[in-house]
Design a protein around this motif. Sequence first.
Motif, PDB file in Angstrom:
ATOM      1  N   GLU A   1       0.806  -1.214   0.000  1.00  0.00           N
ATOM      2  CA  GLU A   1       0.000   0.000   0.000  1.00  0.00           C
ATOM      3  C   GLU A   1       0.843   1.270   0.000  1.00  0.00           C
ATOM      4  OE1 GLU A   1       0.601  -1.452   4.197  1.00  0.00           O
ATOM      5  OE2 GLU A   1       0.040  -2.290   2.250  1.00  0.00           O
ATOM      6  N   LYS A   2       1.964   1.263   0.746  1.00  0.00           N
ATOM      7  CA  LYS A   2       2.818   2.444   0.812  1.00  0.00           C
ATOM      8  C   LYS A   2       4.277   2.027   0.676  1.00  0.00           C
ATOM      9  CE  LYS A   2      -0.127   5.348   3.740  1.00  0.00           C
ATOM     10  NZ  LYS A   2      -0.218   6.114   5.014  1.00  0.00           N
ATOM     11  N   HIS A   3       4.983   2.762  -0.177  1.00  0.00           N
ATOM     12  CA  HIS A   3       6.417   2.532  -0.363  1.00  0.00           C
ATOM     13  C   HIS A   3       6.746   1.061  -0.586  1.00  0.00           C
ATOM     14  CE1 HIS A   3       6.750   6.654   1.000  1.00  0.00           C
ATOM     15  NE2 HIS A   3       6.223   6.332   2.175  1.00  0.00           N
ATOM     16  N   PRO A   4       6.217   0.454  -1.631  1.00  0.00           N
ATOM     17  CA  PRO A   4       6.463  -0.977  -1.862  1.00  0.00           C
ATOM     18  C   PRO A   4       7.937  -1.314  -2.030  1.00  0.00           C
ATOM     19  CG  PRO A   4       5.513   0.067  -3.810  1.00  0.00           C
ATOM     20  CD  PRO A   4       5.407   1.058  -2.700  1.00  0.00           C
ATOM     21  N   ASN A   5       8.745  -0.354  -2.510  1.00  0.00           N
ATOM     22  CA  ASN A   5      10.171  -0.626  -2.668  1.00  0.00           C
ATOM     23  C   ASN A   5      10.879  -0.794  -1.329  1.00  0.00           C
ATOM     24  OD1 ASN A   5      10.000  -0.512  -5.460  1.00  0.00           O
ATOM     25  ND2 ASN A   5      10.494   1.662  -5.553  1.00  0.00           N
TER      26      ASN A   5
END
Length: 225
Positions: free
Chosen positions: A73-77
């Motif tokens: 959902e957030k900052h997948p990296n």
Amino acid sequence: MSQFRTKIFPEPELEFGDQHHHPAPRLGLLQAGPLQTNLGDSIKVGIVGSALTKENSSEFLSSIEDGFEGKKEKHPNLHPDFPGLRNKNPYRCRFEVVAGEDGLLTKNQIEKIIKEQSDIRAIEMAVDAVMAQLEQLEAHHDRPDVVLVALPVSLTERVWRKERASDGVIDNGTAKFGASKGASPNFRGMLKARAMDLRFSIQIVWEDVINPDAKIPRKINRVLI
């Protein structure tokens, strides 16, 4: 007036398995595994903690074999999937828990440390208790490669020391970091120093990592442990 010139240097390449190069350590490991590690190798892990944290640590290490889904959902990296340790995983190793009968901090030991009125004495007692178990693991016929020190929340709260502004003394523009007069010693620093001669590395683990139901008080500075 002379001009000040700047230059951006490229990110250095790190070497991983199969002569693979990548600037990011985590992505390089995921893609090619570590350098100089053979397929099928295992890392022997010992555990020091309470009966519950030892059990939870073993279960956590077992669950690692199946892998974890990343946070999309957030900052997948920053939170990619973890592939696990089964089959031909990129890390080319697996965890093997050894010396399961050793490493136990008894309920009585923990309660004595928690009830100790002196901060300095409580931390010294905690370090002595953990070191006694580490030395048992050192002498074990199946000595581990790394030992997890899984402190229960109650013990973490007792040995935690709040950083004081006076700990960083400014002397002629140079910051000298150390325990100020009257300050409690640093549990992590004392334990790491005492364990330097052991033939394995140690890693202190927060209970909320291995047990989702455990809650570490927000006031505790996680960097210290």
